[in-house]
Enzyme design. Sequence first.
Site, short mmCIF file in Angstrom:
data_model
loop_
_atom_site.label_atom_id
_atom_site.label_comp_id
_atom_site.label_asym_id
_atom_site.label_seq_id
_atom_site.Cartn_x
_atom_site.Cartn_y
_atom_site.Cartn_z
N CYS A 2 16.13 48.92 54.10
CA CYS A 2 17.35 48.75 54.88
C CYS A 2 17.23 47.49 55.74
CB CYS A 2 17.66 49.93 55.79
SG CYS A 2 17.74 51.51 54.95
N ARG A 27 15.98 44.25 51.09
CA ARG A 27 15.40 45.37 51.83
C ARG A 27 16.11 46.69 51.54
NH1 ARG A 27 11.91 43.12 55.79
NH2 ARG A 27 11.21 45.24 56.00
N TRP A 73 19.17 51.51 51.95
CA TRP A 73 18.42 52.17 50.88
C TRP A 73 18.45 53.65 51.27
CZ3 TRP A 73 14.02 55.24 50.43
CH2 TRP A 73 13.51 55.38 49.13
N ASN A 99 17.67 51.71 61.02
CA ASN A 99 16.61 51.82 60.00
C ASN A 99 15.61 52.85 60.50
OD1 ASN A 99 17.80 49.71 58.72
ND2 ASN A 99 16.20 48.21 59.16
N GLY A 100 15.03 53.61 59.57
CA GLY A 100 14.06 54.62 59.98
C GLY A 100 14.59 56.00 59.67
N GLU A 480 -1.99 47.41 37.47
CA GLU A 480 -0.95 46.56 38.04
C GLU A 480 0.00 46.06 36.95
OE1 GLU A 480 0.60 45.92 40.51
OE2 GLU A 480 1.52 43.99 40.10
N LYS A 484 4.00 46.73 37.11
CA LYS A 484 5.00 45.66 37.12
C LYS A 484 5.99 45.88 35.98
CE LYS A 484 4.80 43.92 39.90
NZ LYS A 484 4.03 43.77 41.10
N GLU A 487 8.34 48.96 36.61
CA GLU A 487 9.18 48.77 37.79
C GLU A 487 10.44 47.97 37.49
OE1 GLU A 487 8.01 47.11 42.21
OE2 GLU A 487 6.79 46.53 40.52
N HIS A 503 -10.32 60.20 24.74
CA HIS A 503 -10.42 61.53 25.33
C HIS A 503 -9.04 62.18 25.46
CE1 HIS A 503 -14.67 61.00 25.98
NE2 HIS A 503 -14.43 59.84 26.54
N LYS A 601 12.45 46.45 48.88
CA LYS A 601 11.24 45.80 49.40
C LYS A 601 10.86 46.47 50.72
CE LYS A 601 8.69 41.99 48.73
NZ LYS A 601 7.87 41.98 47.49
C1 F6R Z 1 5.23 46.60 43.38
C2 F6R Z 1 5.37 46.57 44.83
C3 F6R Z 1 5.01 47.77 45.62
C4 F6R Z 1 4.28 47.32 46.90
C5 F6R Z 1 4.07 48.52 47.82
C6 F6R Z 1 3.33 48.12 49.09
O1 F6R Z 1 5.57 45.38 42.80
O2 F6R Z 1 5.78 45.59 45.37
O3 F6R Z 1 4.26 48.69 44.91
O4 F6R Z 1 3.07 46.73 46.54
O5 F6R Z 1 5.29 49.10 48.16
O6 F6R Z 1 4.07 47.17 49.82
P1 F6R Z 1 3.38 46.30 50.91
O7 F6R Z 1 2.42 45.38 50.22
O8 F6R Z 1 4.49 45.57 51.59
O9 F6R Z 1 2.66 47.24 51.84
#
Ligand code: F6R
Length: 606
Positions: A2, A27, A73, A99-100, A480, A484, A487, A503, A601
């Site tokens: 948010c 955000r 969000w 936010n929160g 990872e 990626k 996601e 296994h 994000k």
């Molecule tokens: C994946 C991604 C998330 C962040 C996670 C932690 O591409 O971006 O999995 O890595 O939400 O976020 P931060 O690094 O901001 O604590």
Amino acid sequence: MCGIVGYIGTAPAAPLLIEGLSRLEYRGYDSAGIAVLGSSGLRVTKKAGRVRDLDEALPKRLAGKIGVGHTRWATHGAATDANAHPHCDATGKVSVVHNGIVDNAASLRDRLTDDGVEFHSETDTEVIAHLIGRSAADTLEEAVLEALAAVQGTYGLAVLHADHPDRIVVARNGSPLIVGVGDKEMWVASDVAALVRYTRQVVYLDDGELATVTAGGFTTFTSDRQPTQKRPTTVDLSVEDYDEGEHRHFMRKEILDQADAAERILRGRLDERFGTAHLGGLNLDPRASRAIQRVKILGCGSAYYVGQLGAGLVEELARIPADAEPASEFRYRNPVIERDTLYVAVSQSGETIDTLLAVQEIKRKGGRVIGLINVVGSTIARECDGGIYLHAGPEVAVASTKALTNMAIGFALLALHLGRVRDLSVSDGKRIIAGLQRLPAQIDQIVAADEDLSTVAGVLAEAQSLFFVGRVRGYPVAREGAQKFKEISYRHAEAYQTSELKHGPLALISDQVPTVAIVPDDALCDRNVAALHEIAARKGPLVVVTHAGVDLGHVDATRIDVPQNEPEIDPILLTIPLQILAYHAAVKLGHDVDKPRNLAKSVTVE
Ligand code: F6R
């Protein structure tokens, strides 16, 4: 998660709020709204969807030089027009963006409903608007303080009141809030991204702090009504940092920025003479570094996977037992906090609530925590006892790339630093330094192979389900890579240790299920190649991320050769083609690469 923006000054507020919201959209992007206070009172427009949908829905004439806005969000209630912020009280004079999470929203809602209040949304935020609106206090500040005294939970919030048209009152508890200082105009925001176009002078509120913001300035005070003295600081960012520039997506811009980002984190930190890393911000003297018996790394999502990679680096270079754990789980198992353990919090945003709460739990119990954080001055960075800033620059795409690469480099620096006050020889230290110095050019080499990778990605994008496999150093890389891919392509991608395939999961291999295998030129290479044969024998299509020297025998595979570095550093480079594969797969599938569905994000809710 948010975004909040607010403006008070001499210009029409609405276009400035829309511009600010579009900068904050990363955000949270399921709905958005603004409230503008003009001579005809408070006018609120809100809409499910993107900021551009809100912009189209705005009335033609929306006068007023003061307003607040929000991009959401969803937590409490679906992404609908009604649940979008701002939320108002019964009189329509109060408007709140938040936010929160209000933890006691349900009981406050019951109490207000019993008093005859009618709710228009399912959100927790609306209770705050009603509490403020029902206050008999003479000032807006006092009404906000009274309301917040009843609220349990986290908030960054901004409040407008038609009876107090000269001010915005903001408050922070667990969710970032900043004040931007201009000339006869002021801003409030949850993130500097909303402000850098207009001002670089900002004031960061602390938890438990509030501010009154007028066109001429601001005052700050605590929830105990004590004034605080805050001076603006200058942020070292510009509007270009938040622009896609010539790129089609932020994710692409950020992938391409990785060589420069790597140079930034390394700058001034490598000591070639003594084969070590200078990390003044750690606040650890050699005696304290030698006393460390264990390293525990905490992060969420991709940051946790890089933490696993970091734990490997610490064990290999410093020979200190190390492991990584999802910060989101850590404090729920009442962990034993050890005085001789170095806890490391790793986070791009520095605002991820689970990581923050893990840090606070460790500190409460007397543990020492350092941070590997990208956003300077962020909450986690401020909570930690020291740390390494990542200097990756702002990251706007929801799927993290350059910040993760710099996290991995940060762990290499930490491992080198710890290793050199313990068992790591000067020649090994110098070997690692030379490897780190080669990284930026090698990253550039990988991203230059973009077109080849795009073709491979096209094939992978057709599969509904994929495996990503690796062993030991390669396993966090595979995790990872799968993260990626899923996601942003929305394909099912599962990471496994290559050794674990037989296994169980080998049962799923078929010509419909491709495997992306990480096969570095290391001691496990032969075993990895043997596993590739087992997959090929079951007709599983293979993409192998490897080094030029690796002989895959007669296995039918698409190979992606990555420049080779030192074995300890190789995982950093092996990860980068996986970002590029995910990116191109998502583009080919026509997805919104920078804003994948259901995500946002910076996860600031538990
Ligand atoms: C994946 C991604 C998330 C962040 C996670 C932690 O591409 O971006 O999995 O890595 O939400 O976020 P931060 O690094 O901001 O604590």
